[in-house]
Design a protein around this motif. Structure first.
Motif, PDB file in Angstrom:
ATOM      1  N   GLN A 196       0.838  -1.182   0.000  1.00  0.00           N
ATOM      2  CA  GLN A 196       0.000   0.000   0.000  1.00  0.00           C
ATOM      3  C   GLN A 196       0.880   1.240   0.000  1.00  0.00           C
ATOM      4  O   GLN A 196       2.016   1.222   0.494  1.00  0.00           O
ATOM      5  N   ASP A 197       0.378   2.329  -0.585  1.00  0.00           N
ATOM      6  CA  ASP A 197       1.122   3.583  -0.654  1.00  0.00           C
ATOM      7  C   ASP A 197       0.912   4.399   0.623  1.00  0.00           C
ATOM      8  O   ASP A 197      -0.172   4.386   1.209  1.00  0.00           O
ATOM      9  N   LEU A 198       1.964   5.085   1.009  1.00  0.00           N
ATOM     10  CA  LEU A 198       1.908   5.995   2.154  1.00  0.00           C
ATOM     11  C   LEU A 198       1.837   7.420   1.623  1.00  0.00           C
ATOM     12  O   LEU A 198       2.686   7.842   0.828  1.00  0.00           O
ATOM     13  N   LYS A 199       0.833   8.159   2.078  1.00  0.00           N
ATOM     14  CA  LYS A 199       0.614   9.504   1.591  1.00  0.00           C
ATOM     15  C   LYS A 199       0.409  10.440   2.763  1.00  0.00           C
ATOM     16  O   LYS A 199      -0.480  10.252   3.580  1.00  0.00           O
ATOM     17  N   LEU A 200       1.260  11.451   2.846  1.00  0.00           N
ATOM     18  CA  LEU A 200       1.125  12.528   3.821  1.00  0.00           C
ATOM     19  C   LEU A 200       0.692  13.773   3.060  1.00  0.00           C
ATOM     20  O   LEU A 200       1.428  14.256   2.192  1.00  0.00           O
ATOM     21  N   VAL A 221      10.965  -0.138  -1.968  1.00  0.00           N
ATOM     22  CA  VAL A 221      10.631  -0.798  -3.229  1.00  0.00           C
ATOM     23  C   VAL A 221      10.058   0.188  -4.238  1.00  0.00           C
ATOM     24  O   VAL A 221      10.436   0.195  -5.408  1.00  0.00           O
ATOM     25  N   GLY A 222       9.145   1.036  -3.805  1.00  0.00           N
ATOM     26  CA  GLY A 222       8.455   1.933  -4.726  1.00  0.00           C
ATOM     27  C   GLY A 222       9.170   3.255  -4.910  1.00  0.00           C
ATOM     28  O   GLY A 222      10.371   3.392  -4.651  1.00  0.00           O
ATOM     29  N   ASP A 223       8.415   4.246  -5.352  1.00  0.00           N
ATOM     30  CA  ASP A 223       8.932   5.587  -5.622  1.00  0.00           C
ATOM     31  C   ASP A 223       8.569   6.536  -4.485  1.00  0.00           C
ATOM     32  O   ASP A 223       7.613   6.310  -3.755  1.00  0.00           O
ATOM     33  N   PHE A 224       9.382   7.586  -4.402  1.00  0.00           N
ATOM     34  CA  PHE A 224       9.121   8.654  -3.437  1.00  0.00           C
ATOM     35  C   PHE A 224       8.806   9.916  -4.218  1.00  0.00           C
ATOM     36  O   PHE A 224       9.595  10.352  -5.072  1.00  0.00           O
ATOM     37  N   THR A 225       7.629  10.508  -3.931  1.00  0.00           N
ATOM     38  CA  THR A 225       7.181  11.693  -4.643  1.00  0.00           C
ATOM     39  C   THR A 225       6.817  12.773  -3.641  1.00  0.00           C
ATOM     40  O   THR A 225       6.065  12.517  -2.696  1.00  0.00           O
ATOM     41  N   ALA A 226       7.364  13.975  -3.847  1.00  0.00           N
ATOM     42  CA  ALA A 226       7.037  15.143  -3.018  1.00  0.00           C
ATOM     43  C   ALA A 226       6.580  16.247  -3.952  1.00  0.00           C
ATOM     44  O   ALA A 226       7.350  16.685  -4.824  1.00  0.00           O
TER      45      ALA A 226
END
Length: 308
Positions: A196-200, A221-226
């Motif tokens: 599952q994705d973590l979103k702040l 594993v996934g990508d980090f997006t800001a």
């Protein structure tokens, strides 16, 4: 016969009047209750006997219905540890106890009819806690509310006027919309469920991550997006900002311009045919590109910093 003997013989003898002598034996009449007096006496004796039988039967029936035992009555049992209530019990008047505890395998229910509050008082008649249960929800009013583990040593949840503390090892939120905090949140670790994705997200305000010894953002594993609408600020008061990746891409970076005093090129000349550029930074921290040569060209193309 003398005069005294004559007087005695002339007086009537009461023994002769009450009984007669038969063959030298004195006979007396029978003494008892006869007639309606006797029948009334037997009737009262019979009525008393029936009343005793009915009273005994009612007593046995009450003992049976109320479930009287040597340990107590009904749902009430008196044990060595205290008083135990089984099933549903109703109290019409105040109940004074030191501790209320349910069985280990059974839930604990406190219910008040007609939305009346359930209040808890101390020995000095000071209200410690008040609970109101209604259709709209449950309201509790107390100085401090605690939820402890089964052994009573670890505080799992506590709430007072200053803070709310959760002492469990993991706090899981299963709602689709996540969890919404109106003010600041202090925690050492935030992560999403597996796969599952973590979103702040802060839709209308600023999202700030602060820590005295640093903030670590890791996407194994996934990508980090800001992303943000205005400015993205990465600030380190004492240390450095370290970006470790195989490829770091910064898109939409403007191209710097310069004035060549030897060739007399006008201000704002850009290098459109250049394919390799140097990444430069202004004093205010903004980044721009400069044509890559043998030496640094950031100073000659710093005209971008004047109008940026």
């Amino acid at each position: 016969m003398t005069q005294e003997q004559y007087i005695l013989a002339a007086q009537p003898n009461p023994l002769h009047q009450r009984g007669a002598s038969v063959c030298g034996t004195q006979v007396y009449p029978a003494v008892g209750i006869y007639g309606w007096r006797k029948r009334c006496l037997y009737f009262f004796i019979l009525l008393l006997l029936v009343t005793m039988i009915v009273n005994l039967a009612l007593t046995i029936w009450i003992l049976k219905v109320m479930n009287f035992t040597p340990d107590g009555m009904g749902n009430l049992r008196v044990t060595k540890e205290g008083v135990r209530l089984e099933g549903v019990s109703e109290f019409l008047l105040p109940l004074y106890v030191k501790e209320i505890q349910s069985r280990r395998v059974r839930p604990h229910w406190l219910q008040s009819s007609l939305t009346r509050p359930v209040s808890f008082f101390s020995s000095y008649n000071d209200m410690l806690c008040q609970q109101i249960t209604g259709i709209s929800g449950v309201k509790a009013q107390c100085q401090r509310f605690e939820v402890r583990s089964t052994d009573g040593e670890k505080v799992l949840f506590s709430a007072d006027e200053e803070e709310i503390s959760i002492g469990t090892e993991k706090l899981r939120v299963t709602g689709n919309e996540g969890v919404v905090f109106s003010h600041s949140v202090e925690t050492s670790h935030v992560r999403a469920e597996p796969f599952q994705d973590l979103k702040l997200e802060s839709p209308t305000r600023t999202l700030t991550l602060e820590a005295p010894r640093g903030v670590e953002v890791n996407a194994g594993v996934g990508d980090f997006t800001a992303s943000c609408r205005k400015d993205l600020l990465l600030q380190s008061s004492e240390g450095e900002i370290f970006l470790d990746a195989n490829t770091i891409r910064l898109g939409s970076i403007p191209l710097g311009s310069a004035v060549d005093p030897l060739e007399g090129a006008p201000a704002g000349t850009t290098y459109t045919k250049q394919t390799v550029y140097e990444l430069c930074a202004c004093a205010n921290g903004k980044l721009y590109l400069s044509p890559a040569e043998k030496g640094s060209t950031c100073q000659t193309t710093s005209n971008f910093c004047l109008w940026s």
